[in-house]
Design an enzyme around this catalytic site. Structure first.
Site, PDB file in Angstrom:
ATOM      1  NE  ARG A  25      -4.332  -1.316   0.291  1.00 14.66           N
ATOM      2  CZ  ARG A  25      -4.566  -2.490  -0.656  1.00 14.66           C
ATOM      3  NH1 ARG A  25      -3.536  -2.860  -1.429  1.00 14.66           N
ATOM      4  NH2 ARG A  25      -5.637  -3.177  -0.507  1.00 14.66           N
ATOM      5  CD  GLU A  41      -3.544   2.989  -4.997  1.00 14.34           C
ATOM      6  OE1 GLU A  41      -4.402   2.528  -5.414  1.00 14.34           O
ATOM      7  OE2 GLU A  41      -2.612   2.278  -4.517  1.00 14.34           O
ATOM      8  CG  HIS A  79      -3.872  -0.834  -6.663  1.00 14.42           C
ATOM      9  ND1 HIS A  79      -4.066  -0.197  -5.544  1.00 14.42           N
ATOM     10  CD2 HIS A  79      -3.742  -2.083  -6.208  1.00 14.42           C
ATOM     11  CE1 HIS A  79      -4.334  -1.174  -4.510  1.00 14.42           C
ATOM     12  NE2 HIS A  79      -4.087  -2.226  -4.997  1.00 14.42           N
TER      13      HIS A  79
HETATM   14  O1  LIG Z   1      -4.511  -4.551  -3.681  1.00 14.62           O
HETATM   15  C1  LIG Z   1      -4.975  -5.435  -3.468  1.00 14.62           C
HETATM   16  C2  LIG Z   1      -5.509  -6.248  -2.509  1.00 14.62           C
HETATM   17  O2  LIG Z   1      -5.513  -5.824  -1.483  1.00 14.62           O
HETATM   18  O3  LIG Z   1      -5.955  -7.489  -2.555  1.00 14.62           O
END
Ligand SMILES: O=CC(=O)O
Length: 335
Positions: free
Chosen positions: A246, A275, A293
């Site tokens: 993240r 984001e 992402h």
């Molecule tokens: O970012 C993707 C997830 O958390 O599965």
């Protein structure tokens, strides 16, 4: 006896057959709201009364906002299970859920291969300076020999993995095939079977000695900005960093400074602090590899994640427990 009610927050895009089996055991309710204020009003209207289980997607945050104390106060008191489609569940305040008697699940393991694959792609791309070459070519600046900045081979380099859960271990396995030496730091040391030869080191050693650092830790209040100016200062000059966890586990503005000073030579990023906004200093830098992402963005993995989440919904409805309760709540559920 009335049928159980399941709230669908977001939509099912792939696992339609699996989802249709939920309709056999429960009534599915979809909210009409498109923003948090309306969603809270919809809760207050009684339209969602009686729900015991919710399925939620990452994108449903645009409707409900974060699942926090305020929202939980408005949700019907009957809700007992929140099944999140995703590995990372930083949009959910787990402590507040525990206080409201709501058990939360995520989708561990389903995401491991796809996320680790993108991690390795970013790692090799950043290490080999591919973004500079790609930009030069697209700008019509390729003159038949590669741009001057030479990259580095992964073979023999130390890969430091911060966060050695399922994704971190999958990255380690794949990086071994590239001849990398694996070190890791984690809240607790793994068993030798899970370590598979990776060396456990303290956080500072990981920062000081890694040639490449891969961030694979979850975002929560205690991991926010784990990598910030003081940590960049400890790193080996010229380190390459990859983040598929993240964005906010790293201070993005401090990263831009560390890139500008050369302390960090390149990064491969799949995730960003705010984001879908990206720091302009990253966008302006031709030597960084940025993707939007896409860590789990494959047909197969999206299908697996939905099916996994639906398994949680089904277990919650039929057995009153979850297949993959989040680690913070493990002690709340009998095995
Ligand atoms: O970012 C993707 C997830 O958390 O599965």
């Amino acid at each position: 006896m009335s049928r159980p009610k399941v709230l669908l927050l977001g939509k099912i895009d792939h696992a339609h057959d699996a989802w249709s089996t939920i309709a056999d055991i429960a009534d599915v309710i979809k909210p009409k709201s498109t923003n948090r204020a309306d969603f809270i009003a919809e809760c207050q209207s009684g339209a969602l009364d009686g729900i015991s289980v919710a399925y939620r997607t990452f994108d449903s945050v645009s409707v409900t906002g974060k699942i926090d104390s305020e929202l939980l106060d408005h949700l019907p008191k009957t809700i007992k299970f929140l099944c999140h489609n995703g590995a990372g569940y930083d949009q959910i305040d787990v402590q507040a859920c525990t206080a409201h008697g709501v058990h939360v699940s995520n989708t561990p393991t389903a995401v491991d291969d796809a996320t680790a694959d993108v991690t390795i792609w970013l790692l090799i791309g950043a290490l080999r300076n591919l973004p500079i070459g790609i930009h030069a070519l697209r700008a019509g600046k390729w003159r038949g020999y590669p741009p001057p900045a030479l990259g580095h081979d992964p073979q023999g380099k130390i890969l430091g993995i911060l966060g050695m859960g399922g994704i971190g271990r999958n990255v380690a396995a794949k990086a071994r095939a590239f001849g990398m030496r694996i070190r890791y730091h984690n809240r607790s040391r793994l068993s030798p079977e899970l370590e598979e030869g990776a060396e456990y080191v303290d956080f500072e050693t990981l920062l000081r000695e890694s040639d490449v650092l891969s961030l694979n830790l979850p975002l929560n209040p205690s991991t926010r900005h784990s990598i910030a100016a003081p940590q960049f200062a400890l790193m080996k000059p010229g380190i390459v960093i990859v983040n598929t966890a993240r964005g906010a586990v790293m201070d993005e503005a401090a990263l831009v400074d560390a890139l500008a000073s050369g302390q960090v030579s390149s990064v491969g990023l799949d995730v960003y602090e705010n984001e879908p906004e990206i720091h302009p200093g990253l966008l302006a830098n031709p030597s960084v590899l940025l993707v939007p992402h896409m860590g789990t963005w494959t047909q197969e993995t999206q299908q697996k994640m939905e099916e996994w989440t639906i398994d949680n919904v089904r277990m919650a409805v039929k057995e009153g427990k979850l297949k993959s309760i989040v680690p913070e709540q493990k002690s709340l559920q009998a095995a």
